[in-house]
Design a protein around this motif. Structure first.
Motif, PDB file in Angstrom:
ATOM      1  N   ILE A   1       4.554  60.147  -4.098  1.00 24.58           N
ATOM      2  CA  ILE A   1       5.963  59.800  -3.896  1.00 24.58           C
ATOM      3  C   ILE A   1       6.876  60.474  -4.916  1.00 24.58           C
ATOM      4  CG2 ILE A   1       5.264  57.587  -2.920  1.00 24.58           C
ATOM      5  CD1 ILE A   1       6.556  56.324  -5.463  1.00 24.58           C
ATOM      6  N   ASP A   2       6.357  61.417  -5.691  1.00 21.86           N
ATOM      7  CA  ASP A   2       7.210  62.152  -6.626  1.00 21.86           C
ATOM      8  C   ASP A   2       8.412  62.727  -5.878  1.00 21.86           C
ATOM      9  OD1 ASP A   2       5.562  61.632  -8.757  1.00 21.86           O
ATOM     10  OD2 ASP A   2       4.471  63.522  -8.609  1.00 21.86           O
ATOM     11  N   PRO A   3       9.598  62.691  -6.457  1.00 24.21           N
ATOM     12  CA  PRO A   3       9.948  62.370  -7.843  1.00 24.21           C
ATOM     13  C   PRO A   3      10.356  60.912  -8.054  1.00 24.21           C
ATOM     14  CG  PRO A   3      11.844  63.296  -6.747  1.00 24.21           C
ATOM     15  CD  PRO A   3      10.736  63.243  -5.723  1.00 24.21           C
ATOM     16  N   PHE A   4       9.943  60.029  -7.150  1.00 22.12           N
ATOM     17  CA  PHE A   4      10.385  58.633  -7.228  1.00 22.12           C
ATOM     18  C   PHE A   4       9.418  57.793  -8.060  1.00 22.12           C
ATOM     19  CE2 PHE A   4      11.871  60.133  -2.949  1.00 22.12           C
ATOM     20  CZ  PHE A   4      13.193  60.298  -3.310  1.00 22.12           C
ATOM     21  N   ASN A   5       9.900  56.635  -8.458  1.00 22.69           N
ATOM     22  CA  ASN A   5       9.144  55.696  -9.293  1.00 22.69           C
ATOM     23  C   ASN A   5       8.140  54.939  -8.428  1.00 22.69           C
ATOM     24  OD1 ASN A   5       8.292  53.753 -11.108  1.00 22.69           O
ATOM     25  ND2 ASN A   5      10.263  52.716 -11.269  1.00 22.69           N
ATOM     26  N   SER A   6       6.853  55.044  -8.750  1.00 21.86           N
ATOM     27  CA  SER A   6       5.811  54.400  -7.948  1.00 21.86           C
ATOM     28  C   SER A   6       5.909  52.877  -7.991  1.00 21.86           C
ATOM     29  CB  SER A   6       4.424  54.846  -8.422  1.00 21.86           C
ATOM     30  OG  SER A   6       4.217  54.489  -9.779  1.00 21.86           O
ATOM     31  N   ASP A   7       6.592  52.323  -9.008  1.00 21.65           N
ATOM     32  CA  ASP A   7       6.762  50.875  -9.076  1.00 21.65           C
ATOM     33  C   ASP A   7       7.634  50.347  -7.943  1.00 21.65           C
ATOM     34  OD1 ASP A   7       5.196  50.715 -11.337  1.00 21.65           O
ATOM     35  OD2 ASP A   7       6.882  50.706 -12.731  1.00 21.65           O
ATOM     36  N   CYS A   8       8.326  51.243  -7.239  1.00 25.35           N
ATOM     37  CA  CYS A   8       9.187  50.829  -6.125  1.00 25.35           C
ATOM     38  C   CYS A   8       8.406  50.579  -4.835  1.00 25.35           C
ATOM     39  CB  CYS A   8      10.249  51.888  -5.860  1.00 25.35           C
ATOM     40  SG  CYS A   8      11.523  51.992  -7.144  1.00 25.35           S
ATOM     41  N   ILE A   9       7.137  50.984  -4.776  1.00 23.65           N
ATOM     42  CA  ILE A   9       6.370  50.788  -3.543  1.00 23.65           C
ATOM     43  C   ILE A   9       6.197  49.297  -3.290  1.00 23.65           C
ATOM     44  CG2 ILE A   9       4.158  51.155  -2.396  1.00 23.65           C
ATOM     45  CD1 ILE A   9       3.879  53.757  -3.904  1.00 23.65           C
ATOM     46  N   SER A  10       6.713  48.846  -2.144  1.00 23.09           N
ATOM     47  CA  SER A  10       6.720  47.426  -1.816  1.00 23.09           C
ATOM     48  C   SER A  10       5.893  47.088  -0.591  1.00 23.09           C
ATOM     49  CB  SER A  10       8.167  46.961  -1.575  1.00 23.09           C
ATOM     50  OG  SER A  10       8.965  47.202  -2.710  1.00 23.09           O
ATOM     51  N   GLY A  11       5.464  48.105   0.141  1.00 21.93           N
ATOM     52  CA  GLY A  11       4.704  47.857   1.363  1.00 21.93           C
ATOM     53  C   GLY A  11       4.484  49.150   2.116  1.00 21.93           C
ATOM     54  N   TYR A  12       4.370  49.042   3.406  1.00 26.45           N
ATOM     55  CA  TYR A  12       4.090  50.216   4.237  1.00 26.45           C
ATOM     56  C   TYR A  12       4.906  50.127   5.520  1.00 26.45           C
ATOM     57  CZ  TYR A  12       0.865  46.791   6.327  1.00 26.45           C
ATOM     58  OH  TYR A  12       0.330  45.667   6.898  1.00 26.45           O
ATOM     59  N   TRP A  13       4.855  51.207   6.305  1.00 21.99           N
ATOM     60  CA  TRP A  13       5.504  51.198   7.606  1.00 21.99           C
ATOM     61  C   TRP A  13       4.533  51.742   8.639  1.00 21.99           C
ATOM     62  CZ3 TRP A  13       6.430  55.671  10.500  1.00 21.99           C
ATOM     63  CH2 TRP A  13       6.304  56.893   9.817  1.00 21.99           C
ATOM     64  N   LEU A  14       4.715  51.324   9.862  1.00 21.24           N
ATOM     65  CA  LEU A  14       3.840  51.757  10.949  1.00 21.24           C
ATOM     66  C   LEU A  14       4.582  51.630  12.279  1.00 21.24           C
ATOM     67  CD1 LEU A  14       1.234  48.940  11.711  1.00 21.24           C
ATOM     68  CD2 LEU A  14       3.143  48.624  10.176  1.00 21.24           C
ATOM     69  N   ARG A  15       3.951  52.136  13.330  1.00 21.90           N
ATOM     70  CA  ARG A  15       4.526  52.048  14.667  1.00 21.90           C
ATOM     71  C   ARG A  15       3.844  50.910  15.425  1.00 21.90           C
ATOM     72  NH1 ARG A  15       4.405  57.591  13.327  1.00 21.90           N
ATOM     73  NH2 ARG A  15       6.502  58.503  13.355  1.00 21.90           N
ATOM     74  N   MET A  16       4.408  50.568  16.581  1.00 22.65           N
ATOM     75  CA  MET A  16       3.933  49.399  17.314  1.00 22.65           C
ATOM     76  C   MET A  16       2.452  49.500  17.672  1.00 22.65           C
ATOM     77  SD  MET A  16       4.925  46.424  18.571  1.00 22.65           S
ATOM     78  CE  MET A  16       6.550  46.300  19.329  1.00 22.65           C
ATOM     79  N   ASP A  17       2.010  50.681  18.132  1.00 26.99           N
ATOM     80  CA  ASP A  17       0.605  50.806  18.522  1.00 26.99           C
ATOM     81  C   ASP A  17      -0.319  50.616  17.330  1.00 26.99           C
ATOM     82  OD1 ASP A  17       1.491  53.200  17.396  1.00 26.99           O
ATOM     83  OD2 ASP A  17       0.140  54.442  18.586  1.00 26.99           O
ATOM     84  N   GLU A  18       0.121  51.064  16.150  1.00 25.09           N
ATOM     85  CA  GLU A  18      -0.685  50.858  14.946  1.00 25.09           C
ATOM     86  C   GLU A  18      -0.755  49.381  14.583  1.00 25.09           C
ATOM     87  OE1 GLU A  18      -0.238  54.584  12.014  1.00 25.09           O
ATOM     88  OE2 GLU A  18       1.697  53.777  12.649  1.00 25.09           O
TER      89      GLU A  18
ATOM     90  N   ASN B   1      15.130  56.778 -16.218  1.00 19.70           N
ATOM     91  CA  ASN B   1      16.030  57.519 -17.106  1.00 19.70           C
ATOM     92  C   ASN B   1      16.938  58.456 -16.307  1.00 19.70           C
ATOM     93  OD1 ASN B   1      14.985  56.176 -19.355  1.00 19.70           O
ATOM     94  ND2 ASN B   1      13.308  57.635 -19.542  1.00 19.70           N
ATOM     95  N   LYS B   2      16.799  59.767 -16.457  1.00 20.08           N
ATOM     96  CA  LYS B   2      17.732  60.701 -15.804  1.00 20.08           C
ATOM     97  C   LYS B   2      17.009  61.599 -14.827  1.00 20.08           C
ATOM     98  CE  LYS B   2      21.583  63.850 -16.763  1.00 20.08           C
ATOM     99  NZ  LYS B   2      22.408  64.482 -17.811  1.00 20.08           N
ATOM    100  N   GLN B   3      17.501  61.617 -13.597  1.00 18.80           N
ATOM    101  CA  GLN B   3      17.014  62.505 -12.547  1.00 18.80           C
ATOM    102  C   GLN B   3      18.206  62.870 -11.683  1.00 18.80           C
ATOM    103  OE1 GLN B   3      14.207  64.000 -11.583  1.00 18.80           O
ATOM    104  NE2 GLN B   3      12.422  62.686 -11.733  1.00 18.80           N
ATOM    105  N   PHE B   4      18.128  64.029 -11.055  1.00 21.46           N
ATOM    106  CA  PHE B   4      19.160  64.462 -10.106  1.00 21.46           C
ATOM    107  C   PHE B   4      20.548  64.528 -10.752  1.00 21.46           C
ATOM    108  CE2 PHE B   4      16.236  61.334  -8.070  1.00 21.46           C
ATOM    109  CZ  PHE B   4      15.372  62.254  -7.479  1.00 21.46           C
ATOM    110  N   GLY B   5      20.587  64.654 -12.066  1.00 19.01           N
ATOM    111  CA  GLY B   5      21.862  64.678 -12.766  1.00 19.01           C
ATOM    112  C   GLY B   5      22.501  63.314 -12.938  1.00 19.01           C
ATOM    113  N   ILE B   6      21.738  62.233 -12.710  1.00 18.99           N
ATOM    114  CA  ILE B   6      22.265  60.875 -12.799  1.00 18.99           C
ATOM    115  C   ILE B   6      21.374  60.051 -13.722  1.00 18.99           C
ATOM    116  CG2 ILE B   6      22.909  58.798 -11.529  1.00 18.99           C
ATOM    117  CD1 ILE B   6      23.123  60.459  -9.022  1.00 18.99           C
ATOM    118  N   THR B   7      22.004  59.326 -14.645  1.00 15.42           N
ATOM    119  CA  THR B   7      21.268  58.464 -15.563  1.00 15.42           C
ATOM    120  C   THR B   7      21.243  57.043 -15.020  1.00 15.42           C
ATOM    121  OG1 THR B   7      21.953  59.803 -17.450  1.00 15.42           O
ATOM    122  CG2 THR B   7      21.149  57.580 -17.920  1.00 15.42           C
TER     123      THR B   7
END
Length: 266
Positions: A181-198, A16-22
């Motif tokens: 991850i507030d204020p973002f939509n948790s449905d947007c989580i698509s994966g993870y990130w890591l560094r080379m050693d990890e 819906n509306k966040q940051f003044g944008i719908t």
């Protein structure tokens, strides 16, 4: 069709509306008889997404496409463009929609939650993009050049609803997958990130890897690619890291399940 399905599977970054944008509510689309037009793979990903949006909106019939990528010029200089002008065929409401599709990693080392969403190469920040959309792109509609563009299409500037279609895939830290991850939509989580050693420390036998082209970033991981070993994947990642590029990687487990992640160079 993989890029079409990937687009439709992506959620709006907020509801819906966040940051003044719908947010623009993209219609639910039945693809039974949809025949996609070819999209040049040499286009930047943002332009490919514009093609997808245009094809789907034109096919669906909920909206009439009045204008697309209307360039606004001032003394032969382009000052911006209007992404989409749509008219709801049921209500006659006219919508000015700015389209954005982003891939953000969430960096918990940044104190302010809204600032944590950044591009994998740290060159792109959500907050700056959001502010530019709200404070610049929306304002262009009512500039002299924007009003002239509306008049050329016989559109009144009164009662135009300005919205964005801001879609995103979010990637949480591998070591902090429960990160808020507030204020973002948790449905947007698509994966993870890591560094080379990890990556090297967490990899297991019988896993296979694939580094998709940016055109394929939209896709849900699938089997129709050339999978490779971890050692070969690391060689490719190392070469990309030397160019300060953080690649997306698909992983296929021994059981056949998929994961998607970024390996950062920084």
């Amino acid at each position: 069709m993989k890029h079409i399905y990937g687009f439709l599977a992506t959620s709006p970054l907020w509801i819906n509306k966040q940051f003044g944008i719908t947010q623009f509510h993209f219609p639910k689309i039945d693809l039974t008889s949809f025949i996609p037009k070819d999209i040049p793979t040499n286009l930047r990903l943002g332009h490919q997404v514009e093609h997808i949006f245009q094809q789907l909106i034109s096919y669906d019939g909920t909206y009439n496409l009045l204008g697309h990528n209307l360039q606004l010029k001032r003394q032969n200089l382009t000052i911006g463009e209007l992404d989409f002008l749509l008219q709801n065929n049921r209500t006659s409401q006219i919508h000015h929609v700015e389209l954005t599709y982003k891939f953000y990693i969430l960096d918990p080392s940044i104190p302010e939650p809204i600032d944590r969403a950044i591009g994998p190469n740290r060159k792109d920040m959500f907050f700056k993009k959001m502010e530019k959309t709200r404070d610049h792109h929306f304002g262009l509609l009512y500039s002299p050049e924007g009003l002239a563009a509306l008049r050329s299409l016989n559109i009144s500037e009164k009662n135009i609803l300005q919205q964005c279609c801001f879609l995103a895939q979010l990637f949480v830290p591998y070591s902090e997958r429960s990160l808020s991850i507030d204020p973002f939509n948790s449905d947007c989580i698509s994966g993870y990130w890591l560094r080379m050693d990890e990556l090297e420390n967490t990899s297991r036998e019988n896993q296979q890897y694939y580094i998709p082209t940016k055109y394929e970033w939209l896709h849900t991981p699938h089997n129709d690619v050339q999978w490779t070993s971890l050692s070969n994947c690391i060689l490719e990642i190392t070469a990309l890291h030397l160019r300060q590029m953080a690649p997306m990687v698909w992983l296929k487990s021994e059981q056949g399940s998929f994961e998607k992640f970024f390996v950062t160079w920084w």
